[in-house]
Design a protein around this motif. Structure first.
Motif, PDB file in Angstrom:
ATOM      1  N   TYR A 120      -0.593  -3.735   5.206  1.00 47.78           N
ATOM      2  CA  TYR A 120      -1.285  -3.059   4.105  1.00 47.78           C
ATOM      3  C   TYR A 120      -0.975  -3.745   2.777  1.00 47.78           C
ATOM      4  O   TYR A 120       0.187  -4.068   2.487  1.00 47.78           O
ATOM      5  CB  TYR A 120      -0.859  -1.596   4.044  1.00 47.78           C
ATOM      6  CG  TYR A 120      -1.541  -0.789   2.964  1.00 47.78           C
ATOM      7  CD1 TYR A 120      -2.892  -0.489   3.064  1.00 47.78           C
ATOM      8  CD2 TYR A 120      -0.828  -0.316   1.856  1.00 47.78           C
ATOM      9  CE1 TYR A 120      -3.529   0.267   2.085  1.00 47.78           C
ATOM     10  CE2 TYR A 120      -1.452   0.441   0.878  1.00 47.78           C
ATOM     11  CZ  TYR A 120      -2.813   0.723   0.993  1.00 47.78           C
ATOM     12  OH  TYR A 120      -3.430   1.456   0.021  1.00 47.78           O
ATOM     13  N   GLU A 122      -0.924  -3.145  -1.075  1.00 48.17           N
ATOM     14  CA  GLU A 122      -0.949  -2.050  -2.038  1.00 48.17           C
ATOM     15  C   GLU A 122      -1.818  -2.363  -3.249  1.00 48.17           C
ATOM     16  O   GLU A 122      -2.351  -1.444  -3.888  1.00 48.17           O
ATOM     17  CB  GLU A 122       0.473  -1.727  -2.494  1.00 48.17           C
ATOM     18  CG  GLU A 122       1.348  -1.168  -1.393  1.00 48.17           C
ATOM     19  CD  GLU A 122       2.745  -0.836  -1.879  1.00 48.17           C
ATOM     20  OE1 GLU A 122       2.862  -0.021  -2.818  1.00 48.17           O
ATOM     21  OE2 GLU A 122       3.712  -1.402  -1.330  1.00 48.17           O
ATOM     22  N   TRP A 127      -6.334  -3.463   4.498  1.00 44.22           N
ATOM     23  CA  TRP A 127      -5.502  -3.832   5.647  1.00 44.22           C
ATOM     24  C   TRP A 127      -5.882  -5.222   6.133  1.00 44.22           C
ATOM     25  O   TRP A 127      -7.070  -5.556   6.209  1.00 44.22           O
ATOM     26  CB  TRP A 127      -5.687  -2.838   6.797  1.00 44.22           C
ATOM     27  CG  TRP A 127      -4.955  -1.547   6.587  1.00 44.22           C
ATOM     28  CD1 TRP A 127      -5.440  -0.406   6.009  1.00 44.22           C
ATOM     29  CD2 TRP A 127      -3.597  -1.282   6.947  1.00 44.22           C
ATOM     30  NE1 TRP A 127      -4.473   0.560   5.994  1.00 44.22           N
ATOM     31  CE2 TRP A 127      -3.324   0.056   6.549  1.00 44.22           C
ATOM     32  CE3 TRP A 127      -2.592  -2.024   7.545  1.00 44.22           C
ATOM     33  CZ2 TRP A 127      -2.079   0.648   6.743  1.00 44.22           C
ATOM     34  CZ3 TRP A 127      -1.351  -1.433   7.743  1.00 44.22           C
ATOM     35  CH2 TRP A 127      -1.104  -0.115   7.356  1.00 44.22           C
ATOM     36  N   GLY A 398       3.353  -0.914   6.125  1.00 47.85           N
ATOM     37  CA  GLY A 398       2.619  -0.125   5.151  1.00 47.85           C
ATOM     38  C   GLY A 398       3.149  -0.263   3.742  1.00 47.85           C
ATOM     39  O   GLY A 398       3.614  -1.334   3.324  1.00 47.85           O
ATOM     40  N   PHE A 423       1.134   4.851   5.250  1.00 44.48           N
ATOM     41  CA  PHE A 423       0.209   3.928   5.912  1.00 44.48           C
ATOM     42  C   PHE A 423      -1.226   4.396   5.653  1.00 44.48           C
ATOM     43  O   PHE A 423      -1.922   4.860   6.560  1.00 44.48           O
ATOM     44  CB  PHE A 423       0.508   3.863   7.413  1.00 44.48           C
ATOM     45  CG  PHE A 423       1.893   3.353   7.722  1.00 44.48           C
ATOM     46  CD1 PHE A 423       2.111   2.017   8.007  1.00 44.48           C
ATOM     47  CD2 PHE A 423       2.985   4.221   7.687  1.00 44.48           C
ATOM     48  CE1 PHE A 423       3.398   1.549   8.256  1.00 44.48           C
ATOM     49  CE2 PHE A 423       4.273   3.764   7.942  1.00 44.48           C
ATOM     50  CZ  PHE A 423       4.486   2.414   8.222  1.00 44.48           C
ATOM     51  N   LEU A 426      -4.959   4.144   7.778  1.00 44.30           N
ATOM     52  CA  LEU A 426      -4.650   3.683   9.138  1.00 44.30           C
ATOM     53  C   LEU A 426      -4.711   4.902  10.054  1.00 44.30           C
ATOM     54  O   LEU A 426      -3.979   5.871   9.850  1.00 44.30           O
ATOM     55  CB  LEU A 426      -3.272   3.048   9.199  1.00 44.30           C
ATOM     56  CG  LEU A 426      -2.838   2.528  10.580  1.00 44.30           C
ATOM     57  CD1 LEU A 426      -3.491   1.174  10.859  1.00 44.30           C
ATOM     58  CD2 LEU A 426      -1.316   2.393  10.667  1.00 44.30           C
ATOM     59  N   HIS A 468      -3.283   9.361   2.625  1.00 45.33           N
ATOM     60  CA  HIS A 468      -2.273   9.405   3.677  1.00 45.33           C
ATOM     61  C   HIS A 468      -1.556  10.744   3.566  1.00 45.33           C
ATOM     62  O   HIS A 468      -1.594  11.402   2.520  1.00 45.33           O
ATOM     63  CB  HIS A 468      -1.305   8.213   3.598  1.00 45.33           C
ATOM     64  CG  HIS A 468      -0.483   8.148   2.347  1.00 45.33           C
ATOM     65  ND1 HIS A 468       0.798   7.671   2.305  1.00 45.33           N
ATOM     66  CD2 HIS A 468      -0.752   8.525   1.069  1.00 45.33           C
ATOM     67  CE1 HIS A 468       1.278   7.723   1.081  1.00 45.33           C
ATOM     68  NE2 HIS A 468       0.351   8.228   0.309  1.00 45.33           N
TER      69      HIS A 468
END
Length: 548
Positions: A120, A122, A127, A398, A423, A426, A468
């Motif tokens: 991942y 940020e 991804w 992540g 994460f 995902l 998330h």
């Protein structure tokens, strides 16, 4: 492939789907139906997931075929005819190929390609997935439809590599027909579902069969033969009504038969009659309307033990094939109409490892504390590193460069069985803390994929780049999973792969949500209807709402 910073800021596609079993095929179709660009990756040479790899002799499903199937498309339900009430592996794999062709998703899948890592970023909220073909694909959303039973468990036995004969695993059986066991001395290690199905087939051709059993399992009759045409007609009449009914049930399907009376309302004679009817009708696990009660489960367990012993001639063998140490359902129950009777054959021998454990495997066979058994072939029916194993087989990183292995160092943590804090974007269908292996996996695949793509569409509609779960949501969900497990007889007192007990060193966490499919589905969609209060919604403005 290498990518500079500018390239990384742009996705190659909206969604990447890893895996092409039930969940993977449906996810690819849903992505296209909703207008998302998508790519799929599959390490096998064809679709099917577990049903591609589990090609060992005797492999079949023990859930009724017309339940263990897709219901999202009326024509698919009506155009596919199952040949058996509980289909064998090859037919299930052909069915999944049929669905993939009908949904036109094969063109989206790169076969013979394993996804090695998912990282991942940020800064971009994207991804990057790296494959065994040397390609890196950047996407907005990653759906890891890698299944709960797809990472084979290596045998924890000394000397595995010393064996000079042939060795095979039920979890990755050669599909080319090259295995020939005729006239050979075969040892089978493991008596879970795979072993129970394979051993009778092995015994048909091998000269000697030695079954190495660590723990006994319940074995009950399985449905076989053609389905009742009237039942099939009812299912095909209104597939969408069936689909809705599945989601309103406890297990994600509507049983073909179940007991009409409650255990607590019957006297001893009535209970015995109900158990006899259920055994004959092959629905013993649902002999009573209140079969989930500990006292009803105890009666069912005792009845099954008695019926099992009656099928085996030798008293010592019969006694050791019966599971005395746990209630029915504490472990994954097995189903077969021929397994127990196989031990009545003179060339089939049970080795009870609780009394004579394996010391090591040697060049010529298997050495126990009592003897060395000469073998030409060893079949490892040792199962899987279930549920969390497939996730750990991929390098997933992540937020804050934290890996999934670190996040789950004390056992799986997620919310609603599909997303993990840290994460974002995902998704893990069929993973830990969902109904997964204690539900109808086909129904679960549809429900979770629907929820995943409803979530993605909600994010786009509200201009949010992702989400998330909150840490406290995960804590709550894990507690809920434990709370319902406490109500299930044997769930927390039995050593099973449901809690990782089959893998040395694996944290002991009960990994399956037992609150029922209806409650699970309502909890998922309650989040969506309320705007995802159990999640953190990311604030970073989205640069691109669609891929290039």
């Amino acid at each position: 492939m290498s990518m500079d910073r500018k390239d990384k800021a742009q996705p190659d596609c909206d969604v990447v789907v890893v895996g092409s079993g039930f969940a993977g095929i449906y996810a690819l179709w849903q992505a296209r139906q909703r207008g998302f660009s998508v790519r799929g990756f599959e390490r096998a040479s064809d679709v099917g997931g577990t049903w591609y790899w589990n090609a060992y002799p005797g492999a079949r499903c023990d859930v009724e075929s017309y339940n263990y199937a897709f219901f999202f498309d009326n024509d698919i339900v009506r155009d596919w005819d199952w040949s058996d009430a509980c289909a064998e592996q090859g037919e299930i794999q052909r069915y999944l190929r049929f669905v993939a062709e009908r949904c036109d998703v094969l063109k989206d899948i790169a076969f013979d390609t394993k996804v090695l890592s998912a990282i991942y970023d940020e800064d971009t909220g994207l991804w990057s997935l790296r494959t065994s073909a040397g390609e890196t694909v950047v996407c907005r959303y990653a759906v890891l439809a890698i299944g709960a039973l797809s990472d084979p468990k290596a045998p924890d036995i000394e000397g595995v590599d010393d064996f000079a004969g042939e060795a095979y695993y039920t979890s990755s059986w050669p599909r080319d027909g090259s295995v020939d066991l005729r006239g050979k001395r075969v040892g089978v290690i493991g008596t879970g579902s795979s072993g129970v199905q394979a051993i009778p087939e092995v015994a048909k051709v091998a000269s000697e069969v030695y079954v190495f059993q660590r723990t006994a399992n319940y074995v009950t009759p399985v449905r076989s033969g053609p389905m009742d045409s009237n039942v099939v007609a009812r299912l095909r009449e209104d597939p969408q009504a069936v689909r809705r009914a599945f989601r309103e049930s406890y297990g994600g399907h509507v049983p073909l038969e179940m007991g009409e009376e409650r255990f607590v309302e019957l006297d001893a004679a009535g209970r015995e009659q109900a158990l006899q009817r259920a055994w004959a009708g092959k629905y013993i696990e649902l002999a009573f309307r209140d079969a989930h009660l500990p006292e009803a489960n105890a009666a069912i367990s005792d009845f099954i033990r008695q019926r099992m012993r009656e099928q085996v001639d030798d008293p010592w063998t019969a006694d050791h094939l019966v599971p005395w140490d746990h209630p029915y359902g504490g472990k994954r129950p097995c189903m077969s109409n021929v397994y127990l009777q196989t031990f009545n054959l003179p060339h089939v021998h049970l080795i009870a490892l609780g009394e004579t454990p394996i010391e090591r495997i040697v060049a010529g066979g298997i050495r126990t504390t009592a003897e060395t058994i000469p073998l030409d072939v060893i079949v490892y029916a040792t199962g899987f590193d279930a549920i969390s194993g497939p996730v750990f087989a991929m390098d997933i990183v992540g937020v804050g460069q934290r890996s999934m292995k670190d996040a789950w160092v004390d056992g799986p943590m997620n919310y609603l069985g599909t997303m993990v804090h840290g994460f974002p974007n995902l998704f893990l269908p069929s993973s830990a803390l969902s109904p997964s292996v204690l539900s109808n996996m086909a129904t679960l695949a549809e429900q979770q994929v629907d929820f995943i793509f409803d979530t993605i569409e909600w994010l786009d509609a509200h201009g949010r780049p992702g989400l998330h779960p909150l840490p406290e949501s995960q804590e709550h969900w894990r507690a809920e999973t434990l709370r319902f497990a406490e109500r299930r007889p044997g769930a927390l007192t039995t050593k099973s792969w449901y809690s990782g007990a089959n893998v040395p060193g694996k944290p002991r966490v009960f990994m399956v949500y037992c609150g029922g499919f209806k409650r699970y589905n309502e909890t998922c969609y309650g989040e969506l209807e309320k705007g995802f209060p159990g999640y953190e919604l990311l604030e970073t403005p989205r640069r691109e709402l669609r891929s290039r």
